[in-house]
Motif scaffolding. Structure first.
Motif, short mmCIF file in Angstrom:
data_model
loop_
_atom_site.label_atom_id
_atom_site.label_comp_id
_atom_site.label_asym_id
_atom_site.label_seq_id
_atom_site.Cartn_x
_atom_site.Cartn_y
_atom_site.Cartn_z
N ARG A 47 1.90 -13.59 -4.48
CA ARG A 47 2.17 -12.18 -4.82
C ARG A 47 2.60 -11.96 -6.27
NH1 ARG A 47 3.06 -7.36 -2.35
NH2 ARG A 47 4.55 -5.95 -3.34
N THR A 86 -2.83 -11.92 -1.77
CA THR A 86 -2.46 -10.85 -2.70
C THR A 86 -1.87 -11.43 -3.98
OG1 THR A 86 -1.90 -9.47 -0.79
CG2 THR A 86 -1.08 -8.74 -2.94
N GLU A 118 2.79 -13.55 1.68
CA GLU A 118 1.96 -13.46 0.47
C GLU A 118 2.46 -14.46 -0.58
OE1 GLU A 118 0.54 -8.84 0.50
OE2 GLU A 118 2.62 -9.21 -0.08
#
Length: 315
Positions: free
Chosen positions: A165, A127, A162
């Protein structure tokens, strides 16, 4: 100023401290997931398992190419053919947000199965900032739910990790270059893959049409860029529209689908301008697509819309 080497060093150290057990990551072969796998692999070694899920919606030759790349990188990985599951789950589905959420949840369910076999406690995702920004939440409007955000089930049984991110695409590419990863300059490819390049229900037939059209568009644009006729766009692909129109094949009336070609220039995916592709290149794309699929496609158009007001993908 973003420092890729510093980010790699700090993130690797953080992962070594915080991830105590085994982890699993979805590896699509794109820039984000490959960079993520490389960094987490540095931190965890054999405690990371990369899972490439063949959804049935991948580009031409994608599965074989990703398998070879992960082998070259020395990443512990497996290839899972889940195409039957995906086509069944998306039968009759045409609404874009519903598609994305079904695909996202199905990813997680596949990963949960593989995680259980591997004994993983953590789910690693590639992500990046535009994914959660565009997916909305709080005071942010939902532009489109990214499958790795909007498709996450509430009963997720894995701890989410993540590492990228807070990064934007240009920063992820800098990290890829620092890691000397071969996909550093690879054009972005959406997690839901060709399913969201079909405006309507993604069937095996519609996927085959858009897969071939995407391959032709990519080949012709890359050939033109290599010959110095144009700059290689940031992202370029084809979309199958739910529109059929009358055409002519020889002396026979034809009733076929429409393919839209899309190419944009961007830095961070938050904004984009359509690429000014030479007309002879567009003509060659059109000729090849309509000749290759003369019984299915009889019209090709080019998208000249910027982001905003449009998004880069059509869904």
């Amino acid at each position: 100023m973003f420092n890729a080497d510093k980010f790699i060093e700090e993130e690797t150290a953080r992962l070594e401290r915080e991830v105590k057990g085994k982890a699993i990551i979805g590896a699509s072969g794109g820039v984000d997931s490959t960079v993520c796998a490389a960094i987490v692999g540095k931190a965890l070694g054999e405690r990371l398992l990369a899972v490439y899920v063949d959804t049935g919606f991948m580009r031409k030759g994608e599965t074989a190419n990703v398998d070879k790349m992960l082998r070259r990188l020395g990443v512990n990985h497996i290839v899972v053919d889940a195409s039957d599951e995906y086509f069944t789950a998306l039968k009759g589905v045409i609404e874009p947000e519903t598609k994305r959420k079904i695909i996202g949840e199905k990813f997680i369910r596949v990963f949960e199965r593989e995680a259980k076999k591997f004994g993983a406690e953590y789910l690693v995702q590639g992500t990046i900032a535009p994914d959660w920004i565009e997916s909305g939440g709080g005071i942010r409007d939902t532009i489109k739910s990214h499958h790795n955000v909007g498709g996450l089930p509430k009963d997720l049984n894995l701890i989410l990790v993540e590492p990228l991110r807070d990064l934007y695409k240009d920063e992820v590419r800098k990290v890829a270059r620092a890691l000397k990863i071969e996909v550093a300059e690879k054009q972005p490819f959406p997690g839901p893959a060709l399913a969201i390049r079909i405006m309507g229900e993604p069937t095996r037939e519609s996927v085959e049409i858009v897969r071939e059209a995407c391959a032709i568009a990519e080949e012709e644009i890359e050939k033109a860029a290599a010959a110095g006729k144009m700059k290689l766009p940031w992202q370029y692909f084809a979309v199958l529209l739910p529109v059929r129109s009358v055409g002519v094949q020889g002396d026979i009336r034809a009733y076929g689908y429409t393919i839209a070609v899309r190419a944009v220039d961007s830095v961070d995916a938050m904004t984009a301008n359509y690429s000014k592709i030479p007309h002879d290149v567009l003509e060659q794309i059109s000729i090849r697509i309509t000749n290759k699929m003369k019984d299915k496609v009889n019209r090709v158009v080019y998208d000249v819309t910027n982001k905003p007001p449009s998004t880069i993908e059509w869904e």
